[in-house]
Design a protein around this motif. Structure first.
Motif, short mmCIF file in Angstrom:
data_model
loop_
_atom_site.label_atom_id
_atom_site.label_comp_id
_atom_site.label_asym_id
_atom_site.label_seq_id
_atom_site.Cartn_x
_atom_site.Cartn_y
_atom_site.Cartn_z
N SER A 1 47.29 38.44 6.52
CA SER A 1 48.41 38.21 7.32
C SER A 1 49.66 38.84 6.69
N SER B 1 49.06 31.92 8.57
CA SER B 1 49.34 31.14 9.83
C SER B 1 48.23 30.92 10.69
N THR B 2 47.24 31.45 10.49
CA THR B 2 45.78 31.22 11.47
C THR B 2 45.42 29.82 10.97
N GLU C 1 47.55 29.43 16.12
CA GLU C 1 48.72 29.83 15.19
C GLU C 1 49.52 28.85 14.76
N SER D 1 52.37 37.40 13.76
CA SER D 1 51.60 36.12 13.79
C SER D 1 50.38 36.51 14.65
N GLU D 2 50.58 37.02 15.84
CA GLU D 2 49.45 37.49 16.66
C GLU D 2 48.71 38.34 16.17
N ASN E 1 46.38 36.75 13.62
CA ASN E 1 45.06 35.87 14.52
C ASN E 1 44.03 36.81 15.07
N TRP F 1 50.54 23.59 16.39
CA TRP F 1 49.52 24.72 16.73
C TRP F 1 49.41 25.43 17.89
N ARG G 1 45.08 30.25 20.87
CA ARG G 1 45.07 31.70 21.23
C ARG G 1 43.93 32.30 21.75
#
Length: 199
Positions: A42, A48-49, A100, A123-124, A127, A168, A171
């Motif tokens: 990350s 962050s996941t 996330e 962040s995406e 994930n 949270w 996703r």
């Protein structure tokens, strides 16, 4: 060219015919999923996941909730097909919910203002890498899976049912289980459409 990693990721496919006859124990499956998420990279090592792993009645409850959330949105004459599809996910051994943690993202935005606009995107990415890592790890343990996206339709109901932290953001959902059907062959677009090589 033989490459162990490439051979490993070739095993990953979408499996919709799922069963409950896992090749691993529940504890081993959980540890496999956790380790795959831990090892996923990350940006800024943000980690962050977040993952919620549902088995047994919790897995069934998730997909029942999905059906009830979709019922008012899907025309009545089409709902039977939707119900059949969702039931195929419930037939598996479990589901991983990928989240996330927005507190982590916002903290990075504050600490590194120059990159603030990028942290939600990164962040995406993190994930997605975690999803791919888990999916590949499951495939290599002969556990079938697919990736589903019923968010944001189910977000509030899921959060309420399992008391998910408000920071949270859901996703994706990954139902998994034993492979109860043949996996389809993967097709590829032409290399010329996908790659530019300058040497």
């Amino acid at each position: 060219m033989h490459n162990l990693f490439i051979e490993s990721i070739k095993k990953r496919r979408s499996q919709y015919a799922l069963g409950k006859n896992l090749t691993l124990s529940q504890a081993e499956t959980t540890e496999l999923i956790q380790e795959a998420v831990r090892q996923a990279p990350s940006a800024f090592n943000s980690q962050s996941t977040r993952a919620v792993i549902l088995y047994a009645e919790h897995n069934q409850a998730l997909w029942d909730l999905v059906k009830e959330s979709l019922r008012p949105l899907v025309p009545a004459d089409n709902f039977a097909a939707t119900k059949t599809k969702v039931n195929s996910f419930a037939a598996g051994a479990g589901t991983v919910l990928f989240y996330e943690d927005q507190t982590v993202v916002e903290g990075l935005q504050e600490r590194f203002a120059l990159y603030a606009d990028n942290f939600p995107v990164w962040s995406e990415h993190a994930n997605a890498i975690a999803q791919f890592s888990v999916w590949t790890a499951l495939a290599n343990a002969d556990i079938g899976a697919s990736l589903q996206h019923y968010n944001p339709v189910i977000d509030a109901a899921v959060a309420a049912h399992w008391d998910i932290p408000s920071n949270w953001t859901l996703r994706a959902q990954m139902p998994f289980g034993s492979n109860e059907g043949e996996l389809s062959e993967k097709t590829y677009i032409a290399d010329a459409e996908r790659f530019l090589i300058f040497a």
